[in-house]
Design an enzyme around this catalytic site. Structure first.
Site, short mmCIF file in Angstrom:
data_model
loop_
_atom_site.label_atom_id
_atom_site.label_comp_id
_atom_site.label_asym_id
_atom_site.label_seq_id
_atom_site.Cartn_x
_atom_site.Cartn_y
_atom_site.Cartn_z
CB SER A 57 -55.24 4.42 -17.85
OG SER A 57 -56.45 4.33 -18.56
N GLY A 61 -52.94 2.90 -21.76
CA GLY A 61 -52.61 1.58 -22.30
C GLY A 61 -51.21 1.15 -21.92
N GLY A 63 -48.81 3.21 -19.79
CA GLY A 63 -48.96 3.39 -18.34
C GLY A 63 -50.02 4.42 -18.00
N GLY A 72 -58.22 -1.49 -17.22
CA GLY A 72 -58.63 -0.23 -16.59
C GLY A 72 -59.40 -0.48 -15.29
CG ASP A 73 -62.79 -2.69 -15.64
OD1 ASP A 73 -63.05 -1.50 -15.90
OD2 ASP A 73 -63.14 -3.64 -16.36
N1 LIG Z 1 -50.39 -3.77 -23.47
C1 LIG Z 1 -50.15 -3.42 -22.19
N2 LIG Z 1 -48.96 -3.72 -21.61
C2 LIG Z 1 -48.70 -3.38 -20.32
N3 LIG Z 1 -49.58 -2.73 -19.55
C3 LIG Z 1 -50.78 -2.41 -20.06
C4 LIG Z 1 -51.14 -2.74 -21.41
N4 LIG Z 1 -52.40 -2.30 -21.61
C5 LIG Z 1 -52.80 -1.73 -20.46
N5 LIG Z 1 -51.83 -1.79 -19.52
C6 LIG Z 1 -51.89 -1.31 -18.13
O1 LIG Z 1 -53.25 -1.16 -17.77
C7 LIG Z 1 -53.54 0.20 -17.42
C8 LIG Z 1 -54.92 0.56 -17.90
O2 LIG Z 1 -54.99 0.30 -19.27
P1 LIG Z 1 -55.84 1.20 -20.30
O3 LIG Z 1 -55.33 2.58 -20.34
O4 LIG Z 1 -55.87 0.44 -21.58
O5 LIG Z 1 -57.25 1.22 -19.58
P2 LIG Z 1 -58.71 1.30 -20.20
O6 LIG Z 1 -58.65 1.84 -21.60
O7 LIG Z 1 -59.53 2.03 -19.22
O8 LIG Z 1 -59.12 -0.24 -20.22
P3 LIG Z 1 -60.54 -0.94 -20.07
O9 LIG Z 1 -60.78 -1.54 -21.41
O10 LIG Z 1 -60.37 -1.96 -19.01
O11 LIG Z 1 -61.54 0.11 -19.72
C9 LIG Z 1 -52.42 1.02 -18.05
O12 LIG Z 1 -52.19 2.20 -17.31
C10 LIG Z 1 -51.23 0.05 -18.00
O13 LIG Z 1 -50.59 0.12 -16.75
MG LIG Z 2 -61.56 1.89 -18.99
#
Ligand SMILES: Nc1ncnc2c1ncn2[C@@H]1O[C@H](COP(=O)(O)OP(=O)(O)OP(=O)(O)O)[C@@H](O)[C@H]1O
Ligand SMILES: [Mg+2]
Length: 326
Positions: A229, A231, A234, A260-261
């Site tokens: 992922s 952020g 995508g 992410g969850d």
């Molecule tokens: N600002 C944003 N706008 C639109 N979609 C987002 C945004 N932030 C996250 N997402 C969506 O959420 C998905 C997962 O986000 P991210 O990559 O930040 O996960 P993570 O870092 O594992 O988060 P977590 O803090 O929950 O562990 C992304 O692939 C995207 O589809």
């Molecule tokens: Mg995560």
């Protein structure tokens, strides 16, 4: 065997306090507070339960919970119909305090220490996982490890659960992720974000090609799906059948907690429903986007979720016909 078990070794209670203009060392007035039960496995269970509301399929949450402050967790699990299989251990579950000053648009975090796991706690959890593995098909091992737990705990559980024929997803970071990625038996599903993956592999992954190469390497070593992922950019998803890019629509962000969850919950449910990788990517990204439009790890109501999911842009970067129907 359809039940899902989420395992949270290091849950957290998140206390958010709003206090406009607060000053250090002074008596300040606060405007409101919010106390939420969290931790990655708890969040995944919460989102799976939202999806399955009324469909009768079991979601079970286990892990270690402090016996001094379990109420908020118990309420959440009860309200969502999640089976509470947490072990209670003496002491408090860790608390994270967020002191928000909306006027200054500033947040101050204070993270309190929580439980230290003992060898007895871990032995009891081993036994509980063995019990649960008798009648649950999928396991999600998620989040950081509390003090007292060796970095290879997930490696051990992945081996054991996969040997029993169970589907295993892992979402963690740091030394625990490095250990999982270096182990001889990989989880079925891994969902690091791009920074976690680079840190765990100990090398920069600055481009989409570099991320895809790293993900394909993990497939070659036994993972079924790797989702990286990124952020608001995508995610990239790879399986033996396909390589996919998913881009979320632009949405008003209320809280990125649980983004992410939600993706993990979407991917696990997509596996159980037998979706193709492009469809899984769409569902999981819809879940993530839906979750960030509200506080905490909850899906929006069905109609709103469907609208957001339809707006996800899924690009098939390559496919492998040989595996399409496997
Ligand atoms: N600002 C944003 N706008 C639109 N979609 C987002 C945004 N932030 C996250 N997402 C969506 O959420 C998905 C997962 O986000 P991210 O990559 O930040 O996960 P993570 O870092 O594992 O988060 P977590 O803090 O929950 O562990 C992304 O692939 C995207 O589809
Ligand atoms: Mg995560």
């Amino acid at each position: 065997m359809t039940g899902v078990v989420t395992v949270t070794l290091n849950p957290a209670l998140d206390l958010t306090v709003h206090a406009a203009g607060w000053q250090r060392g002074q008596v300040n007035a606060g405007q409101g507070m919010h106390l939420a039960a969290g931790g990655k496995g708890v969040n995944v269970a919460s989102i799976l339960a939202d999806l399955r509301a009324g469909q009768g399929e079991g979601v079970t949450a286990t892990g270690l919970l402090g016996d001094e402050n379990p109420e908020r967790f118990e309420t959440l699990l009860r309200d969502k119909g999640i089976r509470d299989a947490f072990l209670r251990v003496p002491g408090p579950t860790r608390v994270g305090v967020k002191l928000v000053d909306p006027a200054a648009q500033e947040t101050t975090d204070i993270n309190l220490p929580g439980l230290t796991a003992t060898p007895q706690d871990l032995a009891a959890l081993d036994a509980r996982l063995d019990e649960l593995s008798a009648d649950h098909g999928a396991f999600v091992l998620a989040g950081s490890l509390p003090p007292g737990v060796d970095a290879d705990v997930y490696v051990r559980w992945v081996e054991r659960l996969r040997a029993a024929g169970r589907f295993v997803a892992v979402d963690t970071s740091g030394a625990a992720l490095s250990a999982v990625l270096a182990a001889p038996v990989l989880p079925n599903l891994i969902k690091p974000n791009e920074h976690e993956l680079a840190a765990a592999l100990g090398r920069d992954l600055p481009t989409e090609d570099a991320l895809l190469a790293a993900a394909h390497d993990l497939l070659g070593r036994g993972a079924d799906v790797v989702a990286v992922s990124r952020g608001e950019q995508g995610a990239l998803l790879v399986s033996r059948a396909a390589t996919v890019r998913a881009r979320p629509p632009r949405v008003p962000v209320v809280s990125t907690v649980g983004a992410g969850d939600a993706m993990v919950a979407g991917l696990v449910s997509a596996h159980l429903d037998g979706l193709s990788l492009p469809d899984a990517a769409r569902r999981a990204t819809g879940f993530s986007v839906g979750t960030i439009t509200r506080l905490g790890a909850h899906l929006p109501p069905r109609a709103e979720l469907d609208t957001l999911t339809a707006q996800v842009e899924v690009t098939l970067l390559s496919e492998n016909k040989e595996f399409q129907h496997g």
